[in-house]
Design a protein around this motif. Structure first.
Motif: not given
Length: 217
Positions: A203-217
């Protein structure tokens, strides 16, 4: 173990207690989220309220669970075996934990982002709902994960008073020198905690997509 699970009566009892355990562990978390979010937000806005609420939360959290399970029926007039006692007690513990989590989460937010939202005309309530709450999700979920695992464990203590949940199987097995129900209760309790924790992470991953973008960059 095979003999225990092949018995239809035992199997039916196991399934009933499994779902009762989930209900008793997770309902207090839902109630506590509804209570703790506004309390934590109010505490975040006022230093005096912060000191009072965190002080009360610390006191509540130090009360031994078994003592609270015994005191509550005397205070609210319910039967000692009522599941209401478990729900209220675990809600109190979870609120005590989450109020501090909400305050910590809101105080960790970057000031420039909040100032930018204010400069763009966001009123306090809109800023809280659309900016502060989403940014606080990672810290809030961390607190929820601790609360869920703690509740799954504490429900078993309520079984000492006959309140229900998988803890009853520990007493059942102990009284009959029967290990199988105790193993089943242990495995299913761990399963509830692991699945609930995994769902919160998802649920956290789905609710905070910007964190995945930040970690991937």
């Amino acid at each position: 173990m095979r003999e225990y699970l092949s018995n239809a009566i035992y199997r039916s009892q196991l399934i009933d207690l499994f779902f009762q355990h989930i209900y008793l562990a997770l309902l207090p978390v839902l109630l506590a989220v509804v209570i703790a979010l506004p309390l934590g937000w109010a505490a975040h806005l006022n230093r005096t309220a912060t000191a009072v609420m965190l002080g009360v939360s610390s006191v509540v959290y130090t009360i031994p669970s078994l003592a609270l399970f015994i005191i509550l029926p005397l205070a609210i007039g319910t039967a000692f075996t009522s599941t209401i006692n478990i729900v209220i007690a675990l809600t109190l513990y979870t609120v005590a934990l989450l109020v501090r989590t909400v305050v910590d989460a809101l105080e960790s937010l970057p000031g420039p982002v909040l100032a930018a939202a204010t400069a763009m005309g966001y009123r306090p309530l809109r800023r809280a709902v659309t900016v502060e709450l989403p940014m606080a999700i990672p810290v809030l979920v961390s607190g929820l994960r601790v609360a869920v695992v703690s509740n799954v464990s504490l429900v078993s203590i309520g079984a000492l008073l006959g309140s229900g949940g998988l803890g009853l199987l520990f007493i059942f097995g102990l009284n009959r020198s029967f290990v199988a129900p105790q193993i089943a209760a242990l495995v299913l309790s761990a399963l509830i905690a692991l699945v609930a924790d995994a769902l919160l992470v998802l649920a956290q991953r789905l609710a905070t997509p910007w964190l995945r973008v930040r970690s991937a960059s």
